[in-house]
Design a protein around this motif. Structure first.
Motif, PDB file in Angstrom:
ATOM      1  N   ILE A  71      33.401 -12.913  -4.400  1.00 45.06           N
ATOM      2  CA  ILE A  71      32.005 -13.290  -4.193  1.00 45.06           C
ATOM      3  C   ILE A  71      31.481 -12.555  -2.967  1.00 45.06           C
ATOM      4  N   GLU A  72      30.395 -11.840  -3.129  1.00 41.45           N
ATOM      5  CA  GLU A  72      29.876 -11.009  -2.048  1.00 41.45           C
ATOM      6  C   GLU A  72      29.270 -11.851  -0.923  1.00 41.45           C
ATOM      7  N   SER A  79      28.493 -18.473   0.020  1.00 33.39           N
ATOM      8  CA  SER A  79      28.884 -18.884  -1.336  1.00 33.39           C
ATOM      9  C   SER A  79      30.391 -18.796  -1.513  1.00 33.39           C
ATOM     10  N   ARG A  80      30.978 -17.748  -0.941  1.00 39.67           N
ATOM     11  CA  ARG A  80      32.428 -17.589  -1.047  1.00 39.67           C
ATOM     12  C   ARG A  80      33.159 -18.733  -0.341  1.00 39.67           C
ATOM     13  N   THR A 105      32.754 -21.951  -2.478  1.00 39.82           N
ATOM     14  CA  THR A 105      33.631 -21.874  -3.653  1.00 39.82           C
ATOM     15  C   THR A 105      35.087 -22.096  -3.270  1.00 39.82           C
TER      16      THR A 105
END
Length: 230
Positions: free
Chosen positions: A11-12, A16-17, A20
Motif C-alpha cells: 500500500i503506497e 492506510s498501510r 491495514t
C-alpha cells in the motif's frame, strides 16, 4: 454484496498501510487464539512491523513452541486426504500471509538501506521520512539515558563530597583532642620538674597542688638574732 478481491501489493499511502497492518495483525492474532482453543493446538505467531516492532502470540510458551519447531522433522507434512483438503482450503490464506511476510522482509531490508531498486522519488521520500523519525526517536532515547547517567553521577559525587567533609571534621576533632592532650601532658611535666627543683633546694612542696611553700623563720629567732648582733 461481497467485497472485491484486493490486489496483494504494498500500500503506497503510509497511513492506510499502517491501518491495514493494525487490522490484519489483530485478525491474525485472533484467529491464532481461536485455533489454539478450538483445536487444542499449540500455536505461535511472530510479527514484525515495518518499524521493527515485535508482536507475538503463543498459546503456551513461545520458547517451547520454537524449541518444538526446531526439533520437528522436515518431513512432517500432511499426508492424509482430510489434511490435504484442509491445506488446500487454507492455501489462499497461507499465500496471503506469505506475501505479507515477504513484504515485511522487504520493508525491513529497505529500512536498512537495501533492495532500493524500483523505488520512485516519492517512495524514497517516505522511506527517508521513516528513517528520520526513527533516528530522532533513537537520539531522544540516547539523550534520556545520558541524562540519567549524568544525574546519577552527580548524586554519587555529592554523596562522596559529604562523606569527605564528615571525615575532615573527624580528623580536625582528633587533632584538637591530640593538642589538648599534649598541652596537659606538658603542663604536668613542668609541674613535676618544679617539684623536683624545690626538693633539691630543700623547699617544702604541697604535693596536692604542686605549690612551693616559702620557708619562714620565727619572730622569736629574729629577735634573738637582733640582740646578739647588738
Amino acid at each position: 454484496m461481497g467485497r472485491g478481491k484486493i490486489e496483494i501489493k504494498m500500500i503506497e499511502n503510509t497511513n492506510s498501510r499502517q491501518v491495514t497492518f493494525s487490522k490484519r495483525r489483530q485478525g491474525l492474532m485472533k484467529k491464532a487464539k481461536e485455533l489454539a482453543i478450538l483445536c487444542d493446538a499449540e500455536v505461535g505467531v511472530l510479527v514484525f512491523s515495518n518499524t521493527g516492532k515485535l508482536y507475538e502470540f503463543a498459546s503456551s510458551s513461545m520458547e517451547n513452541i520454537l524449541s518444538r519447531y526446531n526439533k520437528a522433522p522436515e518431513s512432517s507434512e500432511l499426508t492424509t486426504i482430510e489434511n490435504v483438503a484442509v491445506e488446500h482450503e487454507s492455501q489462499p490464506k497461507v499465500n496471503e500471509l506469505r506475501a505479507e511476510v515477504a513484504l515485511l522482509r522487504q520493508v525491513q531490508s529497505r529500512l536498512m538501506g537495501k533492495e532500493l531498486e524500483g523505488l520512485n522519488f516519492k517512495d524514497l521520500q517516505q522511506l527517508e521520512h521513516q528513517l528520520t523519525e526513527g533516528i530522532l526517536a533513537v537520539k531522544d532515547k540516547k539523550e534520556q539515558v545520558l541524562l540519567g547517567k549524568i544525574e546519577k553521577s552527580l548524586l554519587q559525587e555529592e554523596k562522596v563530597s559529604l562523606e569527605n567533609e564528615a571525615l575532615r571534621e573527624q580528623i580536625e576533632e582528633l587533632r584538637r583532642s591530640s593538642r589538648h592532650c599534649q598541652e596537659r601532658a606538658l603542663a604536668l611535666e613542668n609541674s613535676v620538674c618544679d617539684s623536683d627543683t624545690c626538693l633539691r633546694l630543700g623547699l617544702p612542696v604541697d604535693t596536692s597542688q604542686n605549690m612551693i611553700i616559702p620557708k619562714m623563720e620565727s619572730t622569736s629567732n629574729d629577735a634573738q638574732n637582733t640582740i646578739v648582733l647588738e
